[in-house]
Design a protein around this motif. Sequence first.
Motif, mmCIF file in Angstrom:
data_model
loop_
_atom_site.group_PDB
_atom_site.id
_atom_site.type_symbol
_atom_site.label_atom_id
_atom_site.label_comp_id
_atom_site.label_asym_id
_atom_site.label_seq_id
_atom_site.Cartn_x
_atom_site.Cartn_y
_atom_site.Cartn_z
ATOM 1 N N ASP A 255 32.043 12.413 -58.243
ATOM 2 C CA ASP A 255 32.935 13.256 -59.037
ATOM 3 C C ASP A 255 33.780 14.117 -58.099
ATOM 4 O O ASP A 255 33.499 14.231 -56.913
ATOM 5 C CB ASP A 255 32.141 14.132 -60.013
ATOM 6 N N GLY A 256 34.803 14.715 -58.630
ATOM 7 C CA GLY A 256 35.728 15.502 -57.828
ATOM 8 C C GLY A 256 35.492 16.991 -57.911
ATOM 9 O O GLY A 256 36.400 17.772 -57.629
ATOM 10 N N THR A 257 34.279 17.397 -58.289
ATOM 11 C CA THR A 257 33.986 18.813 -58.433
ATOM 12 C C THR A 257 33.990 19.515 -57.074
ATOM 13 O O THR A 257 33.786 18.897 -56.025
ATOM 14 C CB THR A 257 32.624 19.021 -59.105
ATOM 15 N N SER A 258 34.211 20.820 -57.119
ATOM 16 C CA SER A 258 34.183 21.607 -55.895
ATOM 17 C C SER A 258 32.733 21.845 -55.477
ATOM 18 O O SER A 258 31.789 21.592 -56.229
ATOM 19 C CB SER A 258 34.883 22.944 -56.109
ATOM 20 N N GLY A 259 32.570 22.336 -54.242
ATOM 21 C CA GLY A 259 31.237 22.623 -53.721
ATOM 22 C C GLY A 259 30.897 21.751 -52.533
ATOM 23 O O GLY A 259 31.706 20.940 -52.065
ATOM 24 N N GLY A 260 29.676 21.934 -52.027
ATOM 25 C CA GLY A 260 29.229 21.221 -50.840
ATOM 26 C C GLY A 260 28.460 19.955 -51.175
ATOM 27 O O GLY A 260 27.621 19.943 -52.075
ATOM 28 N N LYS A 261 28.755 18.887 -50.448
ATOM 29 C CA LYS A 261 28.105 17.593 -50.655
ATOM 30 C C LYS A 261 27.825 16.962 -49.300
ATOM 31 O O LYS A 261 28.449 17.301 -48.296
ATOM 32 C CB LYS A 261 28.999 16.672 -51.493
ATOM 33 N N PHE A 262 26.879 16.029 -49.277
ATOM 34 C CA PHE A 262 26.642 15.296 -48.036
ATOM 35 C C PHE A 262 26.087 13.916 -48.332
ATOM 36 O O PHE A 262 25.484 13.672 -49.386
ATOM 37 C CB PHE A 262 25.704 16.070 -47.104
ATOM 38 N N VAL A 263 26.339 13.012 -47.384
ATOM 39 C CA VAL A 263 25.852 11.640 -47.423
ATOM 40 C C VAL A 263 24.947 11.423 -46.219
ATOM 41 O O VAL A 263 25.308 11.778 -45.090
ATOM 42 C CB VAL A 263 27.020 10.623 -47.382
ATOM 43 N N LEU A 264 23.782 10.858 -46.447
ATOM 44 C CA LEU A 264 22.878 10.460 -45.374
ATOM 45 C C LEU A 264 22.868 8.940 -45.264
ATOM 46 O O LEU A 264 22.776 8.245 -46.279
ATOM 47 C CB LEU A 264 21.456 10.945 -45.656
ATOM 48 N N ARG A 265 22.972 8.455 -44.049
ATOM 49 C CA ARG A 265 22.822 7.018 -43.815
ATOM 50 C C ARG A 265 22.115 6.845 -42.474
ATOM 51 O O ARG A 265 22.698 7.054 -41.414
ATOM 52 C CB ARG A 265 24.166 6.304 -43.800
ATOM 53 N N GLY A 266 20.843 6.472 -42.513
ATOM 54 C CA GLY A 266 20.091 6.290 -41.274
ATOM 55 C C GLY A 266 20.069 7.557 -40.452
ATOM 56 O O GLY A 266 19.661 8.630 -40.905
ATOM 57 N N GLY A 267 20.544 7.460 -39.208
ATOM 58 C CA GLY A 267 20.589 8.606 -38.312
ATOM 59 C C GLY A 267 21.932 9.310 -38.308
ATOM 60 O O GLY A 267 22.270 9.974 -37.323
ATOM 61 N N ALA A 268 22.705 9.181 -39.389
ATOM 62 C CA ALA A 268 24.031 9.811 -39.480
ATOM 63 C C ALA A 268 24.125 10.639 -40.751
ATOM 64 O O ALA A 268 23.464 10.354 -41.757
ATOM 65 C CB ALA A 268 25.131 8.756 -39.463
ATOM 66 N N ILE A 269 24.955 11.673 -40.693
ATOM 67 C CA ILE A 269 25.211 12.516 -41.857
ATOM 68 C C ILE A 269 26.679 12.908 -41.861
ATOM 69 O O ILE A 269 27.265 13.190 -40.814
ATOM 70 C CB ILE A 269 24.311 13.777 -41.849
ATOM 71 N N VAL A 270 27.297 12.866 -43.043
ATOM 72 C CA VAL A 270 28.642 13.398 -43.252
ATOM 73 C C VAL A 270 28.539 14.409 -44.387
ATOM 74 O O VAL A 270 28.090 14.071 -45.491
ATOM 75 C CB VAL A 270 29.668 12.308 -43.597
ATOM 76 N N GLY B 143 40.940 12.550 -57.943
ATOM 77 C CA GLY B 143 42.082 12.033 -58.693
ATOM 78 C C GLY B 143 43.232 11.584 -57.828
ATOM 79 O O GLY B 143 44.341 11.356 -58.338
ATOM 80 N N GLY B 144 43.009 11.427 -56.528
ATOM 81 C CA GLY B 144 44.073 11.073 -55.608
ATOM 82 C C GLY B 144 44.409 9.597 -55.597
ATOM 83 O O GLY B 144 43.658 8.747 -56.080
ATOM 84 N N THR B 145 45.567 9.299 -55.015
ATOM 85 C CA THR B 145 46.043 7.935 -54.846
ATOM 86 C C THR B 145 46.043 7.591 -53.357
ATOM 87 O O THR B 145 45.702 8.418 -52.510
ATOM 88 C CB THR B 145 47.475 7.806 -55.382
ATOM 89 N N TYR B 146 46.445 6.365 -53.031
ATOM 90 C CA TYR B 146 46.558 6.012 -51.618
ATOM 91 C C TYR B 146 47.581 6.902 -50.927
ATOM 92 O O TYR B 146 47.410 7.258 -49.747
ATOM 93 C CB TYR B 146 46.963 4.542 -51.459
ATOM 94 N N GLU B 147 48.630 7.283 -51.630
ATOM 95 C CA GLU B 147 49.606 8.206 -51.060
ATOM 96 C C GLU B 147 48.960 9.550 -50.723
ATOM 97 O O GLU B 147 49.228 10.134 -49.665
ATOM 98 C CB GLU B 147 50.761 8.415 -52.051
ATOM 99 N N ASP B 148 48.095 10.035 -51.601
ATOM 100 C CA ASP B 148 47.372 11.289 -51.321
ATOM 101 C C ASP B 148 46.462 11.125 -50.114
ATOM 102 O O ASP B 148 46.334 12.024 -49.277
ATOM 103 C CB ASP B 148 46.544 11.710 -52.536
ATOM 104 N N ARG B 149 45.826 9.975 -50.038
ATOM 105 C CA ARG B 149 44.954 9.704 -48.889
ATOM 106 C C ARG B 149 45.755 9.752 -47.601
ATOM 107 O O ARG B 149 45.340 10.347 -46.599
ATOM 108 C CB ARG B 149 44.282 8.349 -49.072
#
Length: 435
Positions: free
Chosen positions: A51-66, A298-304
């Motif tokens: 979702d596009g809500t505000s706030g803090g989020k993170f993704v874990l994958r193996g030994g990496a985090i974003v 809600g962005g497009t490729y142009e926003d990206r």
Amino acid sequence: MSYPARFDRGHTDDLMTFLAASPTPYHAVANAAERLEKAGFRQVAETDAWDGTSGGKFVLRGGAIVAWYVPEGAGPHTPYRIVGAHTDSPNLRVKPQPDTGAHGWRQVAVEIYGGPLLNSWLDRDLGLAGRLALRDGSTRLIDIDRPLLRVPQLAVHLDRSVSTEGLKLDKQRHLQPVWGLGDAHEGDLIAFLEEEAGLQPGEITGWDLMTHSVEPPAYLGRDKDLLAGPRMDNLLSVHAGTAALVAVATAAGAAGSELPYIPVLAAFDHEENGSQSDTGADGPLLGGVLERSVFARGGTYEDRARSFAGTVCLSSDTGHAVHPNYAERHDPTHHPRANGGPILKVNVNNRYATDGAGRAVFTAACEKAGVPFQSFVSNNSMPCGTTIGPITAARHGIKTIDIGVAILSMHSVRELCGADDPFLLANALVAFLEG
């Protein structure tokens, strides 16, 4: 928005705790995630819709985090401010068939990961830690943080030339640690780990295990102005980046203020062997997360494209302080010193991604934070190392600046830095993420 409370020596105390609790990349990202969750961040699964809500989020994958913080009012084309780092360090890692030995000694078969200073692993009390894959498809972290293994050095009486010709180690023959007496039997090590982890026999079907020194981090010197510890390359930057992201997100949330950028922490695995993995900087992880965040808002490729065009990354990794016993190995006009503040890394052959415009960005952050910084460039007659910086810039087309903290004994089992530099770096990262 007011500048968040400044980090001080208490940050370095906390770094010591983080280093001791993070013997592997998997532990490092788990500890970073725990700190983020305490600050209100929530984990999102890559297999779920975002979702596009505000706030803090993170993704874990193996030994990496974003991890990223979407402030109130952020649009789909809002650019990012990224702190990049890596979670892995050179070490000795357990082979698929680990049980070996000879002449009444039980040993564990290991493979060399990255480019460690091999001699620093000799005659150290080593623990064993990593990730266990279980028969039911789940994984579990394990950390045996007590003397379990040791790579014994050959006595000087049996190699008189070691003091005159130097130590010569064969990576296959001379670095297999001992862990007991008797004959080796297939399955011994994994059975031991199942018992340690409280698992039933046969539950472990896969593993990613590595050795680590059990000696804890410590202040060093008459005035305790130095810090000695393991894996500062590059958990020092992971810790500083996590602390900076939490500080910026907490300050923005408390003030209800809008940030001009979306602050991000990206800590990758496998930098020490080229970054080419699904959790490395040369993989799709960072780009995928940033793009999905744009589209979720809600962005497009142009926003990206607009977002990436305005994005800046600070690739934070340790660098070389001038060595008092080998000053001739350094550039004669660039001598980074411990406790002199973070270093700005420059190499015109793009081993580092810094250019003049990037220097201006980092200068502005350090001036805002009241933090001194130093410049680092390699001696022209010696090859220059590299980092995730050039990879990040080339793969994602985003401006990247290479920085870090100056240390001694890089790639040793135990490295050395100024005790003030970790919190000076963290303060500079806060100012950068705020924009």
